[in-house]
Write a protein that holds these residues in place. Structure first.
Motif, short mmCIF file in Angstrom:
data_model
loop_
_atom_site.label_atom_id
_atom_site.label_comp_id
_atom_site.label_asym_id
_atom_site.label_seq_id
_atom_site.Cartn_x
_atom_site.Cartn_y
_atom_site.Cartn_z
N LYS A 77 42.56 43.71 38.25
CA LYS A 77 41.50 43.37 37.29
C LYS A 77 40.31 42.83 38.07
O LYS A 77 40.45 41.88 38.85
CB LYS A 77 41.99 42.33 36.29
CG LYS A 77 40.94 41.94 35.25
CD LYS A 77 41.50 40.92 34.27
CE LYS A 77 40.45 40.53 33.23
NZ LYS A 77 40.99 39.52 32.27
N VAL A 78 39.16 43.43 37.86
CA VAL A 78 37.95 43.04 38.58
C VAL A 78 37.01 42.30 37.63
O VAL A 78 36.75 42.74 36.51
CB VAL A 78 37.23 44.27 39.17
CG1 VAL A 78 35.93 43.85 39.85
CG2 VAL A 78 38.13 44.99 40.15
N ILE A 79 36.51 41.16 38.11
CA ILE A 79 35.53 40.38 37.35
C ILE A 79 34.34 40.13 38.28
O ILE A 79 34.52 39.84 39.47
CB ILE A 79 36.13 39.05 36.87
CG1 ILE A 79 37.26 39.32 35.87
CG2 ILE A 79 35.07 38.15 36.23
CD1 ILE A 79 38.02 38.08 35.44
N TYR A 80 33.15 40.27 37.75
CA TYR A 80 31.93 40.09 38.54
C TYR A 80 31.22 38.80 38.12
O TYR A 80 31.17 38.45 36.94
CB TYR A 80 30.97 41.26 38.31
CG TYR A 80 31.53 42.62 38.62
CD1 TYR A 80 31.33 43.22 39.86
CD2 TYR A 80 32.25 43.34 37.66
CE1 TYR A 80 31.84 44.48 40.14
CE2 TYR A 80 32.76 44.60 37.94
CZ TYR A 80 32.56 45.16 39.17
OH TYR A 80 33.06 46.41 39.45
N THR A 81 30.64 38.12 39.10
CA THR A 81 29.78 36.99 38.74
C THR A 81 28.42 37.49 38.27
O THR A 81 27.75 36.83 37.49
CB THR A 81 29.59 36.03 39.93
OG1 THR A 81 29.03 36.75 41.04
CG2 THR A 81 30.92 35.41 40.34
#
Length: 369
Positions: A77-81
């Protein structure tokens, strides 16, 4: 006798049915491996402008390429700031990672200097041992001056004051070994795959890493001020290659964590009375890395929770502390178990060939005697 046989069958049934989850580690459908990707700077903060390039744009491009590849792996799971050209305060970046209960925090930046310096370096949180490391931290942390009420938000932290950094290393001490492991993978990929100059794994006091409660690294992908490296980093080809190397490092890190999880469960499996046969890997030396840091400690048992014959080795700005040395993979797993029992739960196995560190996975691919 029948009761013991029934217990054994029940254990085998449970173990076999849970084996896929063990191999998956954090990579199972119910518990994805969460990676927070942080593109440095953004919005009103352009970062460095070496050779007319914009750090904020290059960092974002690399981060988006990393994310695009990782998102194709179903159990990550990728989350970006940030995914666009917006300004995000440093404390909010760490909050994104903490709220997501991330397994990794990866921040990407570009370097600059008033010379033709070049090369890549990856930082973990700690006290900067050299003036050069302090200058890099000071430069990256100075972004807080663009934030409103920064003195309140950061408790009076002053990026230009060395005193403000004292004690910062303790904030991430629990995750230092894992952070260094990932940083080491990143640097080796840059050097071995892309032939970039290796400036090493280093420690410095970056605010963006300070409050992230998980393994975290800040990657300086190269110097925009260098007449060759700047155009490379600004090119689509250069950004693709840097992103691919970072993706490979993240995957190798995750695999190494999964191997450790499996070994831990195997060590705890009941009913193991027979000793496993030795697995000797000729030319390979396995060790257990206990800790790493900028402080040079005496390798006496009182410094390492009673463990004897601890070895110290300097790598770049860091001292690394190893326990045990053997070519027998079965034996090193036993040594690793002892290290964890003595209070080093985040220790891990490392491998060397001809005096150079290689990944354990690569070591295990060599011929067993």
């Amino acid at each position: 006798m029948r009761t013991n046989l029934l217990k054994l069958l029940v254990f085998l049934f449970i173990f076999i049915n849970t084996l896929p989850q063990l191999f998956a580690g954090n990579f199972n459908s119910g518990d994805p491996f969460v990676v927070v990707l942080d593109a440095g700077h953004g919005g009103k903060d352009p970062g460095n402008m070496g050779n007319g390039f914009k750090e904020k744009e290059i960092a974002l491009n690399i981060i988006l390429k990393i994310g695009e590849t990782l998102e194709k792996q179903k159990n990550i799971k990728v989350i970006y700031t940030r995914k666009s050209d917006v300004f995000i305060p440093l404390d909010k970046r760490a909050k994104v990672a903490n709220d997501a209960k991330a397994d990794l925090f990866v921040s990407v930046h570009c370097n600059s200097h008033n010379s033709q310096a070049y090369g890549t370096e990856t930082f973990v949180l700690g006290l900067h041992k050299t003036k050069a490391n302090f200058e890099i931290a000071k430069k990256e942390n100075s972004v807080i001056f663009l934030e409103e009420d920064y003195e309140v938000t950061y408790g009076g932290f002053n990026p230009n004051s060395p005193e403000s950094y004292i004690g910062m290393a303790l904030m991430q001490e629990e995750y230092l070994n894992q952070s260094i492991l990932l940083a080491d993978f990143v640097q080796k990929n840059f050097t071995n795959q892309l032939n970039r100059k290796d400036r090493g794994v280093k420690q410095a006091g970056f605010l963006v890493l300070k409050n992230a409660v998980m393994p975290s690294v800040l990657i300086e992908t190269g110097f925009l001020t260098n007449n060759h490296e700047g155009p490379y980093l600004n090119s689509n080809n250069g950004q693709n290659k840097m992103a691919a190397s970072i993706v490979a490092a993240i995957n190798k890190y995750a695999q190494s964590i999964n191997l450790s999880s499996l070994e831990s469960v195997e060590d705890l499996a009941p009913g193991r009375v027979e000793e496993q046969p030795s697995q000797i890997y000729e030319g390979i030396t396995f060790k257990v890395q206990l800790a790493a840091g900028s402080k040079k400690l005496k390798t006496r048992p009182y410094n390492f929770k009673g463990l004897q014959n601890v070895e110290r080795a300097r790598e770049g700005d860091l001292y690394k502390y190893y326990y045990g040395a053997t070519s027998d993979y079965v034996e090193i797993k036993s040594i690793h178990g002892k290290a964890k029992q003595n209070g080093y739960p985040s220790s891990y196995i490392v491998a060397f060939k001809d005096g150079k560190k290689i990944s354990v996975n690569d070591a295990l691919k060599t011929k067993v005697n």
